[in-house]
Scaffold this motif. Structure first.
Motif, short mmCIF file in Angstrom:
data_model
loop_
_atom_site.label_atom_id
_atom_site.label_comp_id
_atom_site.label_asym_id
_atom_site.label_seq_id
_atom_site.Cartn_x
_atom_site.Cartn_y
_atom_site.Cartn_z
N TRP A 186 0.85 -1.24 0.04
CA TRP A 186 -0.05 -0.08 0.04
C TRP A 186 0.85 1.16 0.00
N LYS A 187 0.64 2.28 -0.98
CA LYS A 187 1.55 3.39 -0.88
C LYS A 187 0.87 4.52 -1.69
N GLU A 188 1.47 5.56 -1.07
CA GLU A 188 0.70 7.08 -1.68
C GLU A 188 2.09 8.28 -1.36
N GLN A 189 1.74 9.18 -2.11
CA GLN A 189 2.62 10.10 -2.19
C GLN A 189 2.17 11.54 -2.20
N ARG A 190 2.62 12.44 -1.47
CA ARG A 190 2.00 13.95 -1.45
C ARG A 190 3.31 14.93 -1.74
N ILE A 191 2.91 16.00 -2.67
CA ILE A 191 3.66 17.06 -3.03
C ILE A 191 3.23 18.38 -2.76
N ALA A 192 3.86 19.21 -2.06
CA ALA A 192 3.33 20.61 -1.63
C ALA A 192 4.46 21.88 -1.91
N ARG A 193 3.96 22.95 -2.02
CA ARG A 193 4.84 23.92 -1.86
C ARG A 193 4.68 24.50 -0.65
N GLY A 194 6.01 25.02 -0.08
CA GLY A 194 5.96 25.68 1.31
C GLY A 194 5.67 26.92 1.19
N GLY A 195 5.32 27.66 2.02
CA GLY A 195 5.00 29.14 2.59
C GLY A 195 3.43 29.40 2.28
N VAL A 196 2.65 28.26 2.05
CA VAL A 196 1.23 28.52 2.09
C VAL A 196 0.65 27.61 3.15
N GLY A 197 1.26 27.16 3.89
CA GLY A 197 0.74 26.27 5.03
C GLY A 197 0.44 24.83 4.62
N GLN A 198 0.44 24.58 3.36
CA GLN A 198 0.46 23.31 2.88
C GLN A 198 1.43 22.25 3.57
N ALA A 199 2.34 22.64 3.75
CA ALA A 199 3.52 21.95 4.18
C ALA A 199 4.53 22.75 5.17
N GLY A 200 5.56 22.01 5.87
CA GLY A 200 6.50 22.90 6.47
C GLY A 200 6.94 22.03 7.77
N MET A 201 7.86 22.60 8.50
CA MET A 201 8.42 22.14 9.75
C MET A 201 8.56 23.26 10.70
N PHE A 258 7.96 20.22 18.24
CA PHE A 258 8.52 19.43 16.90
C PHE A 258 7.29 19.12 15.97
N LYS A 259 7.17 19.46 14.85
CA LYS A 259 6.19 19.05 13.76
C LYS A 259 6.64 19.36 12.20
N VAL A 260 6.47 18.24 11.42
CA VAL A 260 6.61 18.31 10.34
C VAL A 260 5.33 17.67 9.51
N TRP A 261 4.84 18.40 8.45
CA TRP A 261 3.53 17.92 7.86
C TRP A 261 3.53 18.17 6.26
N VAL A 262 2.66 17.34 5.46
CA VAL A 262 2.25 17.95 4.33
C VAL A 262 0.75 17.55 4.27
N ASP A 263 -0.15 18.41 3.83
CA ASP A 263 -1.46 18.15 3.84
C ASP A 263 -2.02 17.65 5.47
N ASN A 264 -2.79 16.57 5.46
CA ASN A 264 -3.02 15.94 6.67
C ASN A 264 -1.96 14.92 7.12
N TRP A 265 -1.04 14.80 6.55
CA TRP A 265 -0.06 13.74 7.06
C TRP A 265 0.85 14.54 8.03
N CYS A 266 1.09 13.93 9.35
CA CYS A 266 1.78 14.81 10.23
C CYS A 266 2.51 13.97 11.26
N ALA A 303 5.52 16.23 17.69
CA ALA A 303 5.82 15.78 19.30
C ALA A 303 5.48 16.96 20.22
N THR A 304 5.98 16.78 21.54
CA THR A 304 5.39 17.82 22.28
C THR A 304 6.78 18.78 22.70
N GLY A 305 7.87 18.20 22.15
CA GLY A 305 9.15 18.80 22.79
C GLY A 305 10.02 19.33 21.58
N LYS A 306 11.34 19.45 21.63
CA LYS A 306 12.21 19.90 20.62
C LYS A 306 12.74 18.92 19.34
N THR A 307 12.47 17.47 20.24
CA THR A 307 12.84 16.48 19.09
C THR A 307 11.70 15.64 18.85
#
Length: 376
Positions: free
Chosen positions: A135-150, A155-163, A166-170
């Motif tokens: 089972w597989k899937e891919q997502r692509i997003a442009r940074g700067g519009v809230g769709q993906a980032g770090m 700590f948090k990295v996300w793209v769309d609803n994939w995330c 954590a609660t700390g810095k790691t």
């Protein structure tokens, strides 16, 4: 009518974004060696490689120390960052699964602009595999519009609803939550040992002559538990072990690089082996590795200590031949391993394409691991 127009515009934006990523990234991690013989494709690749080799980003230098937890942050001064997560898990009935999550950032140039002008592009993929299914899937997003980032804290990295958050810095303890139309997963990961800085305090050369290197943080000892929901919509509890790494830098490949092979093997409860081979035209491969202990000790290995050999290769769907069976011998540490794939059908047709999946380990040590192969 308005909704149809809006959906059409979104579809066009996504199509243009995909074209941009293909132009930039396909050359960065090109796979099919037949492309080299095609003059047009070769010209496109060389143009993009030239772009990637311009020193507009910070160089990766050996005197730049990797610092924890500081370097879990976003590194816009470097051209790329790559998170990778591999998990070997088992359900309550003993069925085994491999789980792979990758999160890649690449900058098209060094600008620091916001919104749709942001040069940051994010690519993520997730794969769940059993012995017979994928089972597989891919997502692509442009940074700067809230769709993906770090975000570094919390700590948090996300793209769309994939995330992953954590609660700390790691990243740990952290939760990976991914949902698609075909499958879903929710995994809680906890560090069960120290982080490791591979190479020279996190500085890892990838060529013996050229200044190609990256910074690396690895988490080789992770305990994981959670749930996966597959095609039958049945939610299954799973638990097991995982590996995570973060890599960043500004020059990922050389003009004549053919690809690489990467192996992560859990030797026992307290040791993990990693071996990498970077293949170049008209040159011997650059081979290196590490034996990492959960006591905090890391032993660096070079090509004089590692014997790495593959079979003639397996013919996969579409006729591509990929070497899926490998022998790893490290006499100094009494390591003699035979590596074989759990499921051969993991040639992933993503924008960043490679074979990647769980492996069986037999020989002086018996266990599980993961393998990533590019350039075949």
């Amino acid at each position: 009518m308005k909704n149809r127009k809006r959906n059409s515009k979104l579809s066009l934006v996504r199509s243009l974004l995909v074209l941009l990523v293909i132009t930039t990234v396909a050359a960065l991690l090109y796979i099919d060696s037949n492309d080299v013989t095609n003059e047009a494709n070769s010209g496109t690749r060389n143009a993009v490689v030239d772009l990637l080799q311009k020193q507009v980003f910070e160089p990766v230098l050996p005197d730049t120390a990797v610092t924890l937890p500081k370097d879990f942050r976003f590194h816009p001064e470097y051209q790329h960052e790559w998170w990778q997560y591999f998990a070997n898990v088992v359900d309550d009935e003993g069925a085994e699964y491999g789980i792979q999550w990758s999160y890649f950032r690449i900058a098209s140039d060094e600008r620091k602009t916001a919104g749709w002008q942001s040069p940051q592009i994010y690519i993520s993929h997730v794969v769940i595999s059993s012995k017979n299914k994928v089972w597989k899937e891919q997502r692509i997003a442009r940074g700067g519009v809230g769709q993906a980032g770090m975000i570094v804290e919390p700590f948090k990295v996300w793209v769309d609803n994939w995330c992953w958050q954590a609660t700390g810095k790691t990243p740990f303890p952290g939760e990976l939550d991914i949902s698609t139309n075909e499958f879903a997963l929710n995994l809680q990961s906890q560090a069960a040992g120290p982080f490791a800085l591979l190479g020279e305090n996190g500085y890892q050369p990838k060529h013996d002559l050229l200044p190609i290197a990256a910074f690396n943080i690895s988490a080789p000892f992770i305990s994981v538990k959670g749930e996966i929901t597959l095609g039958d919509n049945k939610t299954t509890r799973v638990k097991g072990n995982a590996w995570m790494s973060k890599e960043w830098g500004s020059q990922l490949i050389s003009q004549r690089q053919k690809g690489w092979d990467w192996f992560v093997v859990r030797l026992n409860e307290s040791e993990v082996l990693t071996v990498s081979q970077y293949r170049h035209e008209d040159q011997m491969p650059y081979v290196f590795g590490s034996i990492i202990s959960n006591s905090g000790k890391t032993i660096s290995l070079d090509e004089t200590q590692i014997s790495l050999n593959s079979s003639k290769g397996s013919v996969l769907k579409g006729g591509k031949r990929v070497p899926l069976e490998w022998d790893v011998i490290i006499p100094q540490y009494d390591i003699n391993l035979a590596l074989t794939p759990v499921n051969k059908n993991l040639l992933l047709p993503f924008i960043i394409p490679y074979w990647e999946g769980p492996i069986e380990v037999r020989g002086s040590h018996n266990g599980k691991g993961f393998m990533q192969l590019t350039g075949y």
